[in-house]
Design an enzyme around this catalytic site. Structure first.
Site, mmCIF file in Angstrom:
data_model
loop_
_atom_site.group_PDB
_atom_site.id
_atom_site.type_symbol
_atom_site.label_atom_id
_atom_site.label_comp_id
_atom_site.label_asym_id
_atom_site.label_seq_id
_atom_site.Cartn_x
_atom_site.Cartn_y
_atom_site.Cartn_z
ATOM 1 N N TYR A 1 -2.590 -0.830 10.433
ATOM 2 C CA TYR A 1 -2.486 -1.096 9.000
ATOM 3 C C TYR A 1 -1.161 -0.553 8.458
ATOM 4 O O TYR A 1 -0.448 -1.256 7.732
ATOM 5 C CB TYR A 1 -3.667 -0.453 8.279
ATOM 6 C CG TYR A 1 -3.696 -0.690 6.785
ATOM 7 C CD1 TYR A 1 -4.131 -1.905 6.269
ATOM 8 C CD2 TYR A 1 -3.316 0.309 5.893
ATOM 9 C CE1 TYR A 1 -4.175 -2.125 4.904
ATOM 10 C CE2 TYR A 1 -3.358 0.097 4.527
ATOM 11 C CZ TYR A 1 -3.788 -1.116 4.039
ATOM 12 O OH TYR A 1 -3.822 -1.334 2.678
ATOM 13 N N SER B 1 0.858 -1.186 0.000
ATOM 14 C CA SER B 1 0.000 0.000 0.000
ATOM 15 C C SER B 1 0.890 1.230 0.000
ATOM 16 O O SER B 1 2.044 1.167 0.456
ATOM 17 C CB SER B 1 -0.886 0.007 1.258
ATOM 18 O OG SER B 1 -1.484 1.267 1.450
#
Length: 255
Positions: free
Chosen positions: A156, A143
């Site tokens: 995350y 990501s």
């Protein structure tokens, strides 16, 4: 066909980016192992789409957050397909919460799926390659948040930052075995994981204002980057992250 007769395991491929990866690689001749936590209709739909693209494969179930399941997933995939050539660590989850409100259960879930799962799936996959004396490719779907802070998603970000360093370490350690390891780091993508964002016009517009290309990514655009890194075209690429973010990292400001 760049991936003809290559056998690829794509985790979390019952939907979203994982499904797009499975289909795109199948279009280039890859045989696909569709992995999801359970044998379910959505995983079957991905396999149907793989076959519609002119290839074939199978469905394998397992909880990537459990190391024993990771070893079983690799073993079952090899049993079904004869071998594995490429591993795509795509499975991922996120949980939104202020740092002071993060629960241990949510933290553990995010780290197990996003980082622990990729670690032990990769370990089992590399053991298979070593035992069969072959090289291979590992592509992690990371990501932009392996680089970019994201308030309220600290676990995350930590998992994706860890995935970045894991990739860099393994690229060096596994190079003598002929194994390349890279990350693809999407920015904002129009998938179910972003449902709340997609249905909140104010938040969506604020995000798009931060993206120089002025739109969200389509999952196939992420799949194309994975295809490149998994294919012979990337034969001299290892230890790097390919960002697919429309320029988001250039000047992002949290609203």
């Amino acid at each position: 066909m760049r991936m003809k007769d290559t056998v690829v395991l794509v985790t979390g491929s019952a939907q979203g980016i994982g499904r797009a990866i499975a289909i795109r690689l199948a279009q280039e001749g890859a045989r696909i192992v569709v992995e999801d936590r359970q044998h379910n209709a959505m995983a079957g739909q991905t396999l149907d789409a793989v076959r519609a693209a002119g290839s074939d494969g199978c469905v394998v179930a397992g909880d990537v957050g459990v190391a024993a399941d990771d070893r079983a997933v690799i073993a079952h995939a090899v049993e079904a397909m004869g071998r594995l050539d490429v591993l795509v660590n795509n499975a991922g989850v996120e949980r939104r919460a202020s740092f002071l409100d993060v629960t241990e259960a949510d933290y553990d879930l995010v780290m197990k799926v996003n980082l622990k799962g990729a670690f032990f799936l990769t370990q089992a996959f590399v053991q298979h390659l070593r035992d069969t004396k072959r090289g291979g490719r590992i592509v992690n779907v990371s990501s932009v948040h392996e680089e970019l802070p994201f308030p309220h998603f600290t676990s995350y970000c930590a998992s994706k930052g860890g995935l970045k360093m894991m990739m860099r370490n393994l690229a060096i350690e596994l190079a003598p075995l002929g194994i390349a390891v890279n990350n693809v780091a999407p920015g904002a993508v129009g998938t179910a994981i972003n449902h709340e964002l997609l249905t909140n016009k104010a938040e969506r517009d604020a995000l798009i204002a931060n993206i120089p290309l002025g739109r969200l990514a389509d999952p196939v655009e992420v799949a194309n980057a994975v295809l490149f890194l998994a294919s012979p075209d990337a034969s001299y690429v290892t230890g790097t992250t390919l960002f697919v973010d429309g320029g988001l990292l250039w000047h992002y400001a949290e609203q």
